[in-house]
Design an enzyme around this catalytic site. Structure first.
Site, PDB file in Angstrom:
ATOM      1  N   GLY A 155       5.534  -1.816   3.830  1.00 51.74           N
ATOM      2  CA  GLY A 155       5.097  -2.634   5.161  1.00 51.74           C
ATOM      3  C   GLY A 155       5.239  -3.318   4.992  1.00 51.74           C
ATOM      4  O   GLY A 155       6.045  -4.057   4.523  1.00 51.74           O
ATOM      5  N   ASP A 156       4.589  -4.090   6.193  1.00 48.10           N
ATOM      6  CA  ASP A 156       4.728  -5.957   7.124  1.00 48.10           C
ATOM      7  C   ASP A 156       4.716  -6.686   5.839  1.00 48.10           C
ATOM      8  O   ASP A 156       6.045  -7.345   6.012  1.00 48.10           O
ATOM      9  CB  ASP A 156       3.871  -5.791   7.869  1.00 48.10           C
ATOM     10  CG  ASP A 156       2.504  -5.752   7.407  1.00 48.10           C
ATOM     11  OD1 ASP A 156       2.280  -5.908   6.594  1.00 48.10           O
ATOM     12  OD2 ASP A 156       1.722  -6.190   8.535  1.00 48.10           O
ATOM     13  N   THR A 167       4.547   2.719   5.499  1.00 45.22           N
ATOM     14  CA  THR A 167       2.787   2.538   5.526  1.00 45.22           C
ATOM     15  C   THR A 167       2.098   3.704   7.106  1.00 45.22           C
ATOM     16  O   THR A 167       2.703   3.976   7.230  1.00 45.22           O
ATOM     17  CB  THR A 167       3.109   0.952   6.518  1.00 45.22           C
ATOM     18  OG1 THR A 167       1.335   1.256   6.361  1.00 45.22           O
ATOM     19  CG2 THR A 167       3.361   1.158   7.495  1.00 45.22           C
ATOM     20  N   ARG A 186      -5.220  -1.293   9.089  1.00 46.00           N
ATOM     21  CA  ARG A 186      -5.313  -3.438   8.833  1.00 46.00           C
ATOM     22  C   ARG A 186      -5.275  -3.876  10.170  1.00 46.00           C
ATOM     23  O   ARG A 186      -6.628  -3.133  10.670  1.00 46.00           O
ATOM     24  CB  ARG A 186      -3.942  -3.455   8.211  1.00 46.00           C
ATOM     25  CG  ARG A 186      -4.501  -5.008   7.334  1.00 46.00           C
ATOM     26  CD  ARG A 186      -3.155  -5.187   6.704  1.00 46.00           C
ATOM     27  NE  ARG A 186      -3.093  -4.744   5.725  1.00 46.00           N
ATOM     28  CZ  ARG A 186      -1.620  -5.305   4.667  1.00 46.00           C
ATOM     29  NH1 ARG A 186      -0.490  -5.808   4.434  1.00 46.00           N
ATOM     30  NH2 ARG A 186      -1.460  -3.948   3.291  1.00 46.00           N
ATOM     31  N   ARG A 244     -26.426  14.900  16.478  1.00 43.86           N
ATOM     32  CA  ARG A 244     -26.343  13.290  16.025  1.00 43.86           C
ATOM     33  C   ARG A 244     -25.260  12.902  16.461  1.00 43.86           C
ATOM     34  O   ARG A 244     -24.175  13.345  16.858  1.00 43.86           O
ATOM     35  CB  ARG A 244     -26.302  13.180  14.372  1.00 43.86           C
ATOM     36  CG  ARG A 244     -27.490  13.237  13.479  1.00 43.86           C
ATOM     37  CD  ARG A 244     -27.023  13.847  12.465  1.00 43.86           C
ATOM     38  NE  ARG A 244     -28.663  13.092  11.827  1.00 43.86           N
ATOM     39  CZ  ARG A 244     -29.050  14.033  10.617  1.00 43.86           C
ATOM     40  NH1 ARG A 244     -27.754  14.308   9.798  1.00 43.86           N
ATOM     41  NH2 ARG A 244     -30.100  13.773   9.852  1.00 43.86           N
ATOM     42  N   ASP A 275      -0.010   2.937   8.574  1.00 38.46           N
ATOM     43  CA  ASP A 275      -0.604   1.612   9.192  1.00 38.46           C
ATOM     44  C   ASP A 275       0.151   2.308  10.873  1.00 38.46           C
ATOM     45  O   ASP A 275      -0.325   2.082  11.868  1.00 38.46           O
ATOM     46  CB  ASP A 275      -0.798   0.642   8.977  1.00 38.46           C
ATOM     47  CG  ASP A 275      -1.534   0.430   7.717  1.00 38.46           C
ATOM     48  OD1 ASP A 275      -3.001   1.183   7.587  1.00 38.46           O
ATOM     49  OD2 ASP A 275      -1.271  -1.068   7.288  1.00 38.46           O
ATOM     50  N   ASP A 325       2.508   0.415  11.802  1.00 40.86           N
ATOM     51  CA  ASP A 325       2.390  -1.234  12.473  1.00 40.86           C
ATOM     52  C   ASP A 325       3.548  -1.931  12.330  1.00 40.86           C
ATOM     53  O   ASP A 325       3.426  -3.013  12.751  1.00 40.86           O
ATOM     54  CB  ASP A 325       1.248  -2.430  11.908  1.00 40.86           C
ATOM     55  CG  ASP A 325       1.122  -2.007  10.116  1.00 40.86           C
ATOM     56  OD1 ASP A 325       2.174  -1.255   9.464  1.00 40.86           O
ATOM     57  OD2 ASP A 325       0.700  -3.363   9.796  1.00 40.86           O
ATOM     58  N   ARG A 365       1.160  -5.179  -4.934  1.00 44.56           N
ATOM     59  CA  ARG A 365       0.883  -6.942  -4.313  1.00 44.56           C
ATOM     60  C   ARG A 365       0.832  -7.699  -5.595  1.00 44.56           C
ATOM     61  O   ARG A 365       0.487  -7.933  -6.564  1.00 44.56           O
ATOM     62  CB  ARG A 365      -0.121  -6.349  -4.035  1.00 44.56           C
ATOM     63  CG  ARG A 365      -0.565  -5.190  -2.986  1.00 44.56           C
ATOM     64  CD  ARG A 365      -1.525  -5.295  -1.769  1.00 44.56           C
ATOM     65  NE  ARG A 365      -2.135  -4.682  -1.531  1.00 44.56           N
ATOM     66  CZ  ARG A 365      -1.650  -3.573  -0.683  1.00 44.56           C
ATOM     67  NH1 ARG A 365      -0.845  -3.763   0.544  1.00 44.56           N
ATOM     68  NH2 ARG A 365      -2.895  -2.962  -0.017  1.00 44.56           N
ATOM     69  N   GLY A 382       1.018  -1.311   0.149  1.00 47.08           N
ATOM     70  CA  GLY A 382      -0.013   0.403   0.682  1.00 47.08           C
ATOM     71  C   GLY A 382       1.034   1.332  -0.002  1.00 47.08           C
ATOM     72  O   GLY A 382       1.744   1.568   0.937  1.00 47.08           O
ATOM     73  N   HIS A 428     -23.040  16.112  20.014  1.00 51.26           N
ATOM     74  CA  HIS A 428     -22.961  15.260  19.467  1.00 51.26           C
ATOM     75  C   HIS A 428     -22.448  13.923  20.468  1.00 51.26           C
ATOM     76  O   HIS A 428     -21.527  14.532  21.548  1.00 51.26           O
ATOM     77  CB  HIS A 428     -21.953  16.182  18.545  1.00 51.26           C
ATOM     78  CG  HIS A 428     -20.395  16.290  19.073  1.00 51.26           C
ATOM     79  ND1 HIS A 428     -19.399  15.717  19.444  1.00 51.26           N
ATOM     80  CD2 HIS A 428     -20.519  18.102  19.470  1.00 51.26           C
ATOM     81  CE1 HIS A 428     -18.470  16.695  19.658  1.00 51.26           C
ATOM     82  NE2 HIS A 428     -19.777  18.135  20.425  1.00 51.26           N
ATOM     83  N   SER A 459       5.858  -5.900   2.704  1.00 50.09           N
ATOM     84  CA  SER A 459       6.952  -5.981   1.794  1.00 50.09           C
ATOM     85  C   SER A 459       8.757  -5.884   2.807  1.00 50.09           C
ATOM     86  O   SER A 459       9.463  -6.671   1.966  1.00 50.09           O
ATOM     87  CB  SER A 459       6.643  -4.147   1.670  1.00 50.09           C
ATOM     88  OG  SER A 459       5.632  -3.848   0.985  1.00 50.09           O
TER      89      SER A 459
END
Ligand code: ADP
Ligand code: F6P
Length: 322
Positions: free
Chosen positions: A105-106, A128, A174, A165, A130, A132, A75, A14, A218, A108
């Site tokens: 990322g992980d 990434t 992920r 609302r 993420d 992570d 990918r 990604g 809210h 890769s």
């Protein structure tokens, strides 16, 4: 004396904002130190297909501020196989390229680890949104993604407050809850749902009902995609207490746009550091930053370590969201 004379760089998995800044840093540092530097197009797919071109100073001009990746990304299923990995290693050897810098990322990282075990001098950079990857406080792109989520929540808050609302915002990450945690804390969300912490939707619903009773105008719940779907959380709340939250899935918006200055600086530091690590003869390392210090950690260790979740920040968000 440098341990490598020519290196290649690729972006994989990604994409994330700041990948371009990292590619620029790798290319310009390599050239500064007198190395030949090549760009591999479309990640591991381009490696297998020998889609590789020499990079010069101008090939990375005008990209530090751009999202996406000029090297493109992919990918690549073939690279999951030992044959695919061997092909990739052979292409580098045949071209006489001594070292490879993988930005991704992980997944890769797993690929970079395999290449290093085939004898390729490899460095991995955490690219990434993420956040992570273990052994770095932040990954390249995370800061920008969090800013995008915070900006979106600010907008949602305006309309939610007008209508009294509640809003559910599903964010990426992920299996990691960091985007939800940081964006939730920064935007004053009432509840942050992440995969790392157990949650009880009945309790979340009751809390929302109580808060409205006690004058809140809210309510914002941030849900990390790894913890579940925003629409399911909304449905549960409706079934539980009749409130009908509106759900927004931010999706790939979080991966685009100009990188923040934090991501550009992180990418520039890590790109340059990775080149110098290769020149010093290091290999099979992940470059990161821990408490402001540049670090190089064995990729093997990084891919086998789950990044610890920041419970202190999570508890802080809880305390402040009453
Ligand atoms: P990310 O790097 O963003 O986590 P992916 O998980 O899709 O994205 O991984 C990117 C690519 O890395 C995959 O398409 C594949 O080519 C390679 N890859 C992923 N896992 C492995 C693995 N276990 N072994 C070798 N290559 C892998
Ligand atoms: O790893 C980055 C990421 O954006 C994750 O947050 C998300 O789960 C995934 O990639 C989405 O993948 P794709 O772009 O293939 O839909």
């Amino acid at each position: 004396m440098s341990a490598v004379k020519s290196i290649a760089v690729l972006t994989s998995g990604g994409d994330s904002q700041g990948m371009n800044a990292a590619v620029r840093a790798v290319v310009r540092s390599a050239l500064y130190y007198g190395l030949d530097v090549y760009g591999v197009q479309r990640g591991y797919q381009g490696l297998i297909n020998d889609d590789i071109r020499p990079m010069d100073l101008r090939s990375v001009g005008d990209i530090i501020q751009r999202g996406g990746t000029v090297l493109q990304t992919a990918r690549c299923k073939e690279f999951l196989t030992p044959e695919g990995q061997q092909k990739g290693a052979d292409v580098l050897r045949e071209r006489g390229i001594d070292g490879l810098i993988v930005i991704g990322g992980d997944g890769s990282y797993q690929g970079a680890n395999k290449l290093s075990k085939l004898g390729i001098k490899t460095m991995a950079l955490p690219g990434t949104i993420d956040n992570d990857i273990a052994y770095t406080d932040f990954t390249i792109g995370f800061d920008t993604a969090v800013s995008i989520v915070v900006d979106a929540i600010n907008k949602l808050r305006d309309t939610m407050t007008s209508h009294e609302r509640s809003s559910i915002v599903e964010v990426m990450g992920r299996h990691c809850g960091d985007i939800a945690l940081y964006a939730g804390l920064a935007s004053g969300a009432e509840t942050i749902i992440v995969p790392e912490v157990e949650y009880d939707l009945d309790e979340v619903s009751r809390r929302m009902q109580d808060n409205f009773k006690h004058g809140k105008r809210h309510s914002i719940i941030v849900v990390a995609e790894g913890a579940g779907k925003g629409e399911n959380v909304a449905q549960h709340i409706t079934d539980c207490c009749g409130i009908e939250p509106r759900t927004t899935v931010l999706g790939h918006i979080q991966r685009g746009g100009a990188p923040t200055h934090n991501d550009r600086i992180l990418a520039s530091q890590l790109g340059d550091f990775a080149v110098r690590q290769l020149m010093e003869g290091h290999s099979a390392k992940s470059c990161g930053i821990i408490k402001g210090e540049l670090t190089a950690t064995d990729i093997d260790l990084v891919v086998n370590t789950k990044k610890p979740f920041n419970m202190e920040l999570y508890n802080l968000a809880l305390r402040l969201s009453q």
